[in-house]
Structure formats: C-alpha cells, structure tokens
Write a protein that holds these residues in place. Structure first.
Motif, PDB file in Angstrom:
ATOM      1  N   SER B  24      -2.474   4.723   0.713  1.00 32.17           N
ATOM      2  CA  SER B  24      -2.474   4.336   2.129  1.00 32.17           C
ATOM      3  C   SER B  24      -3.467   5.188   2.905  1.00 32.17           C
ATOM      4  O   SER B  24      -4.234   4.681   3.736  1.00 32.17           O
ATOM      5  N   PHE B  28      -6.654   3.863   4.907  1.00 33.32           N
ATOM      6  CA  PHE B  28      -6.806   4.200   6.329  1.00 33.32           C
ATOM      7  C   PHE B  28      -8.159   4.858   6.561  1.00 33.32           C
ATOM      8  O   PHE B  28      -8.902   4.498   7.480  1.00 33.32           O
ATOM      9  N   ALA B  47      -0.302  -0.348  12.089  1.00 31.74           N
ATOM     10  CA  ALA B  47       0.193  -0.208  10.716  1.00 31.74           C
ATOM     11  C   ALA B  47       1.662   0.182  10.728  1.00 31.74           C
ATOM     12  O   ALA B  47       2.473  -0.366   9.976  1.00 31.74           O
ATOM     13  N   LEU B 279       3.183   0.482   4.231  1.00 31.62           N
ATOM     14  CA  LEU B 279       1.959   0.919   4.918  1.00 31.62           C
ATOM     15  C   LEU B 279       0.730   0.455   4.134  1.00 31.62           C
ATOM     16  O   LEU B 279      -0.232  -0.062   4.705  1.00 31.62           O
ATOM     17  N   PHE B 282      -0.177  -3.257   4.489  1.00 30.69           N
ATOM     18  CA  PHE B 282      -0.834  -3.598   5.752  1.00 30.69           C
ATOM     19  C   PHE B 282      -2.259  -3.044   5.795  1.00 30.69           C
ATOM     20  O   PHE B 282      -3.195  -3.715   6.213  1.00 30.69           O
ATOM     21  N   LEU B 283      -2.401  -1.781   5.348  1.00 29.47           N
ATOM     22  CA  LEU B 283      -3.706  -1.128   5.469  1.00 29.47           C
ATOM     23  C   LEU B 283      -4.758  -1.777   4.570  1.00 29.47           C
ATOM     24  O   LEU B 283      -5.927  -1.856   4.941  1.00 29.47           O
ATOM     25  N   SER B 286      -5.956  -4.778   6.452  1.00 30.16           N
ATOM     26  CA  SER B 286      -6.802  -4.475   7.610  1.00 30.16           C
ATOM     27  C   SER B 286      -8.122  -3.856   7.158  1.00 30.16           C
ATOM     28  O   SER B 286      -9.154  -4.050   7.803  1.00 30.16           O
TER      29      SER B 286
END
Lengths: 314, 320
Positions: B24, B28, B47, B279, B282-283, B286
């Motif tokens: 994650s 990020f 996030a 997390l 989602f990351l 994105s």
C-alpha cells in the motif's frame, strides 16, 4: 447418493419443468417452440461443462462468465476479420487456462482467488477489444447455429452432442478417469507416478476449450458481442453443475447431468415468463428453483440412506 | 528496551499482514510521485474512506472464510443492496428516521444471515451454493422494492458519511472501530478461538465441546449484518441506493482477506491485514488511474496484481 441415482433427479426436474411449460403453453410443443426454448441453452451448457472440468479437480472457476464474454468479443472481431489471428488468440487463451491450472497446483494457490483475479483480466481484455457493443459474427458460425436439421431442432441436437462427447471424454476414457481421480485423491494419483500438475493443467485446458466453444456459439446466436454479454454464466454454470448432481469435492461429477442442469436453468427462465411472472422476480425464482431441487435431493439421499440401513439391519 | 524494539522491527516482515501494508505504501508513493506530492492528503483521505467500506465487508467475509474450505459468503453484494434499498426507502429522506433506518438495515442483515444459515444447516446445501441462490432472492427483492428509483438519503446521514472528525473521515473511524472489535472477538475471546478451531478441524472442535453449529450460525449472520451495515453507509455516502452498488464488493471482500495474509483454507486469520488489503485494493486502482490508463488496462493490471500478490504470498508451508 450413488452413481445410479445421481442422474435421476436432474432428469426428473427437467421433465417436470418441461411438462409445466407444455401445460402452460401447448404451442411450445413443436419444432419451432423447442428451438426457441433451448436455443440460448447451448452456450450455457458448454459453459457448465467448462465449470465442471474445474470442479472435477476440486477447484471452482469464478472467471468463466468473463472468459466467455472475452471469447465472444474475440469471435465478433478477430475471428470475423482475420480468422487466422482469431484462432491464434483463442488457442492462446486455452493455453493461458492450462498455465493457470499448473500455477494453482504448483504454488498451492486458492483457485477461487486466482480465478476471481483472472475475471478482471478477461474483463479488461474484453473491454479493450469492444469498448461498446458491436462486432459481427463470422458467417460459418451463424449458419451453423441456425441450421435446421430434420425432426429435431438444432439446439436439442447440440445439447445431446455436448453431453455425449463430454461423457465419453470424462467418464469413459482413461484420461477422464485420471482427471476425476485428481479430484478424488490427488495424493494417491501423485504416488502412483502421475504428474498432478500436468493433469490439472489438462483439466483447466479442457475448461478453457469448452469456454471458447461457449463464447463462439453465443456469438453465433446473438450475431454481435459486448464485454458483459455472459457475466451471469459464472453463477449459472456453478448452479448447473450442482443441479446436475455434481459435487464440490471428490471429483464426483456427471457430464450428462451438467448439461441437463444447464437446460433446466435455461428452461426455468422461459417457464417463469410463461407464468407471466414480473421480470423483477426472474432471478429470484431461479434461486428458489435451485433451492427447491437441492431440498428434494436431500430427501432422496436421506430416503436412500434409510433403505440401506434397513437392508443392513434386515 | 531498545533491543527488544529493534527485534520487533525485524520481526515485522514475518507478520502475515506486513506485505499488504508495505505494498500500500509503495502504491501510495508511486501515485504521489507522479503528482509531485500534490494531492497526497486528498488521496490518503479518499483511500481511508473507501478502504473502510471494503474493510467492513472484508471482516465479515474473513470470519466466514476462517470456518474452513468451502465456506464463503457470496451473498454479500445482494445483502448490501437489499439493506440499502429497504433502509433508504424506509427513511424517505427524513432526518428523524435515521436511527430506525439503521435498525431496518441491520434487521435485513439478520434476516439474510439467518436465511443463509438455515439453508446451509437444514437443507445441507454447500455454503457457496446456499449463499449464491439466496443472493438471487435478495437481488429480486431489491429490484422489486427499488423500481429503478433513486431515493436520496437524509441530509444528516449524507453529511455524516462524507464528513470527518479532526481530519479523519467518519467512515474510517467506524471501520477502525469495527476492526478493533473484530480483533478482540477473534484474538481475545472464546468465540474467536472457537471460530479458528472450527476452521482447523471441525470434527476435533465438535468432539472437544465447541458448539460448532452456534459458531457457524453466528459467523454467517455477522457477515450478513456487516454487509448490510456497509450497504446502509455506502448508499448514504454515494447519494442513494443503486441496484449494482454491491457488485464489486464480492471480489473485494474475498481479495482483502487473502491479500491481508489470512489463510484461504481457514483456521488462521488476522484482522490488521483486512485493512492493509482494503487500502491496497483502493490505492492500486487510483495509482493506475493517475497514470492515465484506460478502464481495460486498469482491470487487467488489477487482476494481475492480485494474482501476483497471492502467488508470492502463499505456496509455502502447506502440505500437498
């Protein structure tokens, strides 16, 4: 339930449903009516056989719906425009399936997660190929799917063929026996000198092969494709295998039953629309039918056990 | 003191949930690197919010998966949709009905979980098929009661789900609270031991006096209740219940459990990993988004990354 009874319940449920449909709509009892009833069952039956190949080796394939959609997109684009490239892509897809089978065995991965991940991959590829619905079905598959044999409609002939060929392949051939043995006791198969990785790759390749057939047939019926065309096949195929008397573990499957299970599910849809049931309830009623058949199956197996106990005591 | 701290630090990579968090952080970093660090705070907050939804359904799925092979709840998306639809319809946008609406959602969860369990127990249907066929029924109920309308959530509820408390999104706080409770249940309560025992060896658990059927019932019901809770909040967060709102949560709920380092074969789960997996899920998306990749490539990459993580993380220490 032992082997003999395994096939009885699927046959009975299909017969019951068919009788109900004919009662509600006598005009369905004709060449044309039967073809209409079972037309869309052909790709579902093929996808169910594909799912059965995976369940035979104790795994489950949550990507078959997206895979069939992907194949449909390839069929409506490459297979139509540049047949050689199209065939090459489909062969590569089958190889990918075989590779997955080997990977799942060698790294001892959970099939449910790997295939769930693959459903993203196939879905993504399908979206890349056909961002919006379209494409054209190759002429030969279109004419194959709409051919009108004498006496019995094409859909019925196709289903009998699928059931017969997969039955011979899985229940009668030595390879089929080995594949089922992987589901029954993989360790014993490995100890007696077979490569379980190769066998599992083989089972997955067969699943890929039948998945490809399903997608091609589907496009033959619908004449065009889109990336979400067969998403519901994932659930339908699992349900079909179970309805047909298959089990999740132990390599206990029945190809003929699986085809009958798929037909039952396809027929359930028509039955409900003849009942004038609101489309809202169509999916729910399919779930209810599934639960009902499983409940009856439980009664069967209990009765069966009681008989056996009585026979032993007496 | 110092030494034990260093020891603990070197011990970290051996924790099953470590890799999910490490990945994650990487995802990020890769995203913010592209934007030269701008939008980092916004990304983090997004996030944390979206991961909370995945984490709550993931926790329910985790308890079910802990029960062992064949145990998985496929009715999560349908339960989410049904609970959200009925609750929003009941509240009809009125502030006074926010709490009773939550009650409706939770009741739907109780009912769905109870029905799932009844199918598994009374009809001896394998859990995958039981939850699958039950989800067809829930889906139909949702379609029937929704009728294609999009009912707005009460203003208060919408504000609450999108708001934050001292900079931390409210949904994150709820997600963390449920995670802490789940951790206590799993790691510090007798019930958690029972769940793990069930997953490791059901027969041995039953023979040693574990009330296995109670354990299974409570597990399936809590999975459905957590799903309906998520549906309630997600619908309020996104401005109304949609019939396909739960669709992507089937994959997510299973993926976060596995990515988080819990054993898919059951009997060995961990709670922190659920948040790590949530997390990460989602990351990744994105990150791929910010690199300007189209929907198709994004899907392919997501799938490949999930398989890659699972292939890298498992495959050791499991007998054939």
């Amino acid at each position: 339930m032992n082997g003999k009874y395994r096939i009885l319940l699927p046959v009975l449920s299909l017969a019951f449903l068919l009788a109900a449909v004919f009662y509600l709509q006598p005009r369905a009892m004709s060449y044309f009516g039967l073809n209409l009833l079972f037309n869309l069952a052909v790709p579902i039956a093929l996808a169910t056989i594909a799912q059965m190949m995976i369940m035979m080796v104790n795994d489950i394939d949550l990507s078959i719906g997206t895979f069939v959609s992907f194949v449909a997109c390839v069929t409506a684009t490459f297979l139509h425009d540049t047949p050689v490239l199209g065939v090459a892509i489909l062969l590569a897809a089958i190889l990918a399936y075989a590779g997955l089978g080997a990977l799942i065995h060698i790294r001892q991965l959970p099939a449910i997660v790997v295939t769930l991940g693959m459903s993203f991959v196939w879905g993504g590829l399908a979206v890349l190929l056909l961002p919006s619905p379209g494409g054209t079905a190759p002429v030969w598959i279109r004419s194959l799917m709409t051919v009108k044999p004498p006496l019995v409609p094409m859909a019925v002939v196709a289903c009998v063929l699928i059931a017969g060929i997969s039955h011979f392949l899985i229940m009668r051939s030595s390879t089929g026996t080995l594949l089922r043995a992987v589901g029954g006791n993989a360790q014993a198969v490995a100890r007696s000198g077979w490569s379980v990785a190769k066998l599992k790759a083989g089972a997955y390749a067969l699943a890929g092969f039948f998945g490809v057939l399903s997608g091609v047939c589907l496009v033959g019926l619908t004449t065009s494709a889109d990336a979400n065309i067969a998403l519901r096949y994932t659930l339908l195929s699992i349900a079909g295998v179970i309805l047909g008397g298959g089990e999740f573990t132990g390599g206990k499957i029945s190809p003929v039953g699986a085809v009958i299970g798929a037909l039952t599910l396809a027929l359930a849809g028509s039955f409900l629309s003849f009942m004038r049931l609101s489309p809202d309830w169509q999916i729910g009623a399919q779930g209810a039918i599934l639960i009902l058949v499983l409940a009856v199956r439980l009664l069967f197996s209990r009765r069966n056990r009681k008989w056996k106990e009585a026979a032993q005591n007496g | 003191m110092d030494k034990s701290f260093v020891l603990k630090l070197t011990d970290l990579p051996r924790r099953p949930w470590f890799w999910a968090f490490a990945a994650s952080v990487l995802a990020f970093g890769a995203t913010t690197y592209l934007t030269d660090g701008r939008g980092g705070a916004g990304l983090l907050s997004a996030a944390l919010t979206f991961a909370a939804f995945s984490a709550i359904v993931g926790l329910g799925q985790m308890f079910v998966i802990t029960l062992g092979p064949g145990n998985v709840d496929l009715s999560i998306p349908a339960t989410m949709t049904l609970a959200a639809t009925l609750a929003l319809k009941f509240m009809h946008g009125e502030t006074a009905l926010v709490l009773p609406g939550l009650g409706v959602a939770l009741l739907v969860g109780l009912g769905a979980g109870g029905f799932n369990y009844a199918l598994i127990r009374l009809l001896r249907i394998p859990p995958i098929i039981a939850t699958l066929s039950a989800s067809f029924l829930y889906q139909s109920l949702a379609i029937w009661s929704n009728r294609g309308l999009r009912i707005k959530p009460p203003e208060v509820l919408a504000d609450f789900t999108t708001g934050s408390f001292f900079g931390i999104p409210n949904m994150t706080l709820i997600g963390l609270l449920i995670a802490v409770l789940s951790w206590i249940v799993l790691e510090r309560s007798i019930f958690g031991r029972w769940v793990s025992a069930f997953g490791q060896n059901t027969r041995a658990a039953r023979l040693s006096g574990v009330p296995v059927e109670v354990v299974r019932a409570v597990t399936y019901i809590s999975s459905a209740v957590l799903a309906s809770l998520t549906g309630y909040f997600l619908a309020s967060f996104s401005g109304g219940a949609a019939l396909n709102m739960g669709a992507e949560y089937l994959l997510i709920s299973i993926a976060v459990v596995v990515i988080g380092g819990s054993s898919i074969a059951g009997g060995n789960s961990n709670v922190p990993g659920i948040w790590g997996g949530a997390l990460l899920m989602f990351l990744i998306v994105s990150m791929l988004n910010s690199y300007g990749l189209g929907a198709g490539v994004r899907l392919i990459m997501t799938g490949t990354i999930i398989i890659g993580i699972v292939a890298a993380a498992s495959g050791k220490g499991r007998a054939v």
